[in-house]
Design an enzyme around this catalytic site. Structure first.
Site, PDB file in Angstrom:
ATOM      1  N   HIS A 246       0.803  -1.225   0.000  1.00 35.39           N
ATOM      2  CA  HIS A 246       0.000   0.000   0.000  1.00 35.39           C
ATOM      3  C   HIS A 246       0.839   1.280   0.000  1.00 35.39           C
ATOM      4  CE1 HIS A 246      -0.844   0.028   4.699  1.00 35.39           C
ATOM      5  NE2 HIS A 246       0.422  -0.103   4.439  1.00 35.39           N
ATOM      6  N   GLU A 247       0.199   2.344  -0.456  1.00 38.57           N
ATOM      7  CA  GLU A 247       0.843   3.661  -0.646  1.00 38.57           C
ATOM      8  C   GLU A 247       2.022   3.605  -1.617  1.00 38.57           C
ATOM      9  OE1 GLU A 247      -1.389   5.045   0.555  1.00 38.57           O
ATOM     10  OE2 GLU A 247      -1.946   4.101   2.420  1.00 38.57           O
ATOM     11  N   GLY A 248       1.870   2.830  -2.671  1.00 37.70           N
ATOM     12  CA  GLY A 248       2.941   2.712  -3.670  1.00 37.70           C
ATOM     13  C   GLY A 248       3.765   1.476  -3.417  1.00 37.70           C
TER      14      GLY A 248
END
Lengths: 601, 601
Positions: A440-442
């Site tokens: 998550h978040e990249g």
């Protein structure tokens, strides 16, 4: 029953005070109202809240997961209490300026608090944290009306904040976001589209949910240059103060490997044509704004990953101290009693690995946080320096703790043998919870591209040069200490390797183009990260050496010696990995570019 | 819905025929009754059973786990059918000599079948597999009475076999086994004690359970030299043929991270003083006997780990071929359509990593199996050679697939991004299932000690020298192929490094003693393993090159080119890891030995 030991308070204080000298920040106007006594007091309160409220429901939140019932997401009843206490106690607003009734605490200190909450219970800590991130975005770029309408309830923990980027057809590819925003003449937009994987995207632990949502206006340019950012509440506040439904519907919640206490939702937006969104800042600049929250969230992922690894480390340490098993390799006589597992060299190696990952990662995250503080308090002409340093460290601070955190938790689990695989201990939950972080978040792949394709090159390598200067400063300080100059020398060699590899890749870009340049960006990120963590271990070792000189208490001596042993471990066991990485990057044979996709079957 | 694609039949046939030439075994008397047509037929049947019976209940067995109810362990109803079909169809007895009504199939071939079953459903494949291992132990060392009493029902899949070693106070430390056996004058012993973590230790998918149990006779020497092996049935067959309860009680089943379809039990033995055990072979030689089953089980763990990684690889491959996302680094124009994930270099890297681990591990396991066959059919004076080769490869064949299998599955999960973390796809289950393998049948720590402390040193390094000769033979063959002599050269350098590290460690033993010698045994195992897998990739590359010369079919050409690309990947991305490992081992700084256990807190 496991002990409520998920972090080391001594280590947090060592980082805050000895290594990063948080008190020096209080000589600035901005942070001038704080002092050590206050920091210690808030830290105590944070630990108490984590221990009393979040830790006891760690397993329960994992077992009884959120459910979607009649369109409503039901979470553990404790979530409401957590949001309330984090709101009323000032944790959500801790880093906010006083004008928002925040405590205006340093980022460095707020990071320590985030770390503590997440270490006690990752899912539980996420609700207030997301809210703080969303509120900060509104406060930074929203107009006064948005600030007045949303911030008070968010900072009070009454309303949840979210980050609503991802769409079914566009996971990592933000250029392909398709949610639409139609303008009206009434000061709002009509939003419609679908969002997936929205953490805390709805739940009954709050009275409302405020989505920070990316969408595309009619006629906007294609790609990331046509994305705008909107505040999209679940219930919109009317002028009367009444809350009315805003046509945001949870269409499903995802069932996951771990991180199960927090509902990850799919949202249908504007199916009835009545979803109103409120533009933040200017049109088509949404991605720029969102990246403020995203960068904070990426540091947050690093903190969360380190936090879970910390909890796993202390759980495994507790076990190997108590559990006896076998005898040392040189004392095999079966008539002798068995020894505690911690007496075995290989078990100590697994502990040192964990300790080096956890404390090395936390140190890096504190370093990044300090740069954020320095950017705030530095005179204008120096702000860019700290901004660039934070920029280049962000993909490292997100990824190293995430990728190595998984391995660290796995070694923690391994310390318990068969019991580590069983639900009788928390290790198996940590193992599941931790796996979200490289995603998550990249993803890690995205972070590799960000570091090599953007951050290393930006402004002609200015951020890169600034970071190397910081590392060289540390090396210089270590050179003057007899005990550490061997490590200072090793780090110097490593920096030379980083130069060599970076230069070679830049030459490849000129010669063969972007595809070849970026093909091994993830390996480059790994090499870069190991050197960065070695730098942090050298920093910690310097502080430990200095403190040891004047230290009398036996427990403090053990603590500092533990630091020096772990630094030693890192330089002998982890840093050498860069030699293989260098060979792979410089001599990759282009195999990943050349292989025919059909040759995989 | 995911495709029932968990293995590559083409790859299995490539290994059986092209690389390891299974047909050459059929020139022996022992395997003379077999031929390629028969192998292909049985392989088809094996795949069919895996696809039709085991694969469809993969998720169901994970979700609805065994329960303990009124002293009885209830498993998925399909387990009975699986045991019946594996019994009647001859899979449990496939490797047994014809005198036991077995098919006397080569170990090499039986390993392929084990791999297929486990790839389709790890829990499901374990029930028949454990039964075969226990039955083989009885057939090898039990007297005719035991053979007659137990083998027919076990090989028919009516009775479950188990391996009952572990006790609560003695996990990895077999020297501390405390279960007792009191002799009687009636030809049996009274057993009593507790065993934990017994796989398939009881269940209602069979009519009886036969434990192969380690226990200590009264007055036996301490440590491993006082352990004897007993057959301890759940229900003992009376002379009348009637089955009566034998005082073996399941006191709990363990709830686990994964591998959930198979009940892992705790057993209370002889609480009523009426548990009869039947000695196998001679007193106090139990551990020696047990190691026959244990070594087979260790190869089995390697196969099971590789099997799960194989299933995860094909699941991730299927996804990345279909899912479009983003654009290549050099074509960022958002007006262009998105490309399938498999077009991205970093995704291809993650696939190549998986493919190199899965197919490299399987090749090594086939190599070990072939040595087992050669030991059977070789003239007496050559048997020892193959026995030693199998001995030294066993810890590698157990550990490399287990440790790297976890990372391989993790990369498979990563290929799916957020979906990989969700229960909508099987990756999250594979991630949980795979984590057992570095633990059971001897942890990675134990395997490191076994390789360096026992296998490398035994008979003055004879096994080690034999293995190096085998590797050098392959290098010699590769040297004559233009396309491969670069890799042959790299492997030669690697073997030199293995010599250097091994010699240095032996010098450390002489100088500093056993503790120092064995402190980094796990790192040594890793270095040793990577070189061993590189050897297997070179072998596969030689076969691929030869086949390519005469190959016309486009799909076959792609297959062989895929092999060459993966070999290339391994030599460029995995083999260089030995350089860092070498540095760590040669310059460990003794940190794991020196650190004070109290410095960890």
């Amino acid at each position: 029953m496991e002990k409520a030991k998920f972090i080391s308070e001594q280590n947090i204080k060592f980082l805050l005070h000895d290594v990063f000298n948080i008190e020096s920040l209080t000589s600035s106007d901005y942070y001038g109202q704080h002092n050590r006594k206050l920091f210690d007091m808030v830290l105590d309160e944070t630990l108490k809240l984590a221990k009393d409220l979040m830790w006891p429901i760690l397993e329960e939140m994992d077992q009884n997961t959120p459910i979607l019932e009649n369109g409503e997401v039901k979470v553990n009843p404790a979530v409401r209490e957590i949001m309330r206490q984090c709101g009323e106690g000032g944790w959500i607003s801790a880093g906010f300026p006083e004008e928002y009734n925040g405590d205006q605490l340093p980022v460095l200190f707020v990071s320590a608090c985030r770390f503590i909450f997440w270490a006690s219970n990752y899912s539980a800590g996420t609700f207030p944290d997301l809210t703080a991130g969303a509120a900060r975005l509104i406060s930074s770029f929203g107009d006064q009306n948005l600030v007045d309408s949303y911030l008070p309830n968010m900072l009070a923990g009454k309303w949840q904040g979210t980050m609503a980027l991802t769409e079914p057809q566009a996971g990592s590819s933000l250029a392909d976001i398709a949610a639409t925003a139609k303008s009206t003449d009434k000061g709002y937009y009509h939003l419609s589209g679908n969002k997936i994987f929205i953490s805390a995207g709805d739940h009954n632990g709050v009275d409302n949910v405020v989505h920070l949502m990316l969408a595309r206006m009619e006629g906007a340019p294609g790609g990331v240059k046509g994305i705008s950012l909107f505040v999209v509440p679940k219930l919109r506040p009317e002028e009367s103060g009444q809350l009315v439904s805003n046509d945001v519907v949870v269409s499903q919640i995802f069932h996951k490997l771990g991180y199960r206490g927090c509902p990850i939702t799919e949202l249908s937006i504007g199916e009835q044509g009545d979803c109103r969104g409120f533009l933040i800042g200017e049109a088509n600049k949404g991605l720029f704004y969102m990246f403020q929250m995203m960068n904070e969230a990426r540091i947050g992922v690093g903190l969360g990953a380190t936090a879970i690894a910390s909890a796993a480390y202390y759980a495994s340490l507790d076990y190997v101290k108590q559990r006896t098993q076998g005898r040392n390799a040189s004392h095999k006589n079966p008539d002798l009693p068995q020894v505690p597992l911690i007496e075995h060299a290989d078990v100590k190696r697994m502990l040192l690995f964990q300790k080096s990952v956890v404390e090395g990662s936390l140190s890096l995250l504190m370093q990044a946080s300090l740069y954020a503080d320095l950017e705030i308090i530095a005179p204008n002409e120096e702000k860019e320096k700290y901004s660039l340093l934070l920029d280049i460290l962000t993909p490292v601070a997100k990824t190293y703790p995430s990728e190595m955190g998984i391995l660290s938790v796995s070694q923690g689990l391994q310390c318990l043998g068969g019991y580590g695989y069983c639900k009788d201990f928390s290790l198996e939950q940590y193992y599941r919870d931790a796996r979200i972080h490289p995603i998550h978040e990249g993803t890690t792949g995205i972070q590799g591209q960000d570091l090599l394709g953007r951050k290393v090159l930006m402004q002609n390598g200015k951020a890169f040069d600034l970071l190397i200067n910081e590392i060289k400063d540390t090396i210089k300080r270590a050179m003057s200490l007899n005990q550490l100059n061997g490590y200072a020398f090793k780090l110097t060699q490593s920096v030379d390797i980083l130069y060599e590899v970076t230069d070679s890749l830049i030459a490849i870009q000129a010669e063969k183009g972007t595809e070849s340049f970026l093909a091994d960006a993830v390996l480059y990120l790994e090499l870069f990260s190991i050197i960065t963590i070695a730098w942090q271990w050298l920093k910690q070792a310097i502080s430990a050496c200095k403190s040891l000189d004047s230290c009398k208490s036996k427990s403090a001596i053990l603590f500092y010696e533990g630091k020096l042993s772990t630094a030693r471990y890192f330089f002998h066991y982890e840093l050498p990995k860069i030699y293989g990485l260098k060979m792979s990057i410089l001599d990759s044979g282009d195999v990943t570019l050349d292989i025919d996709p059909d040759a995989f079957k």
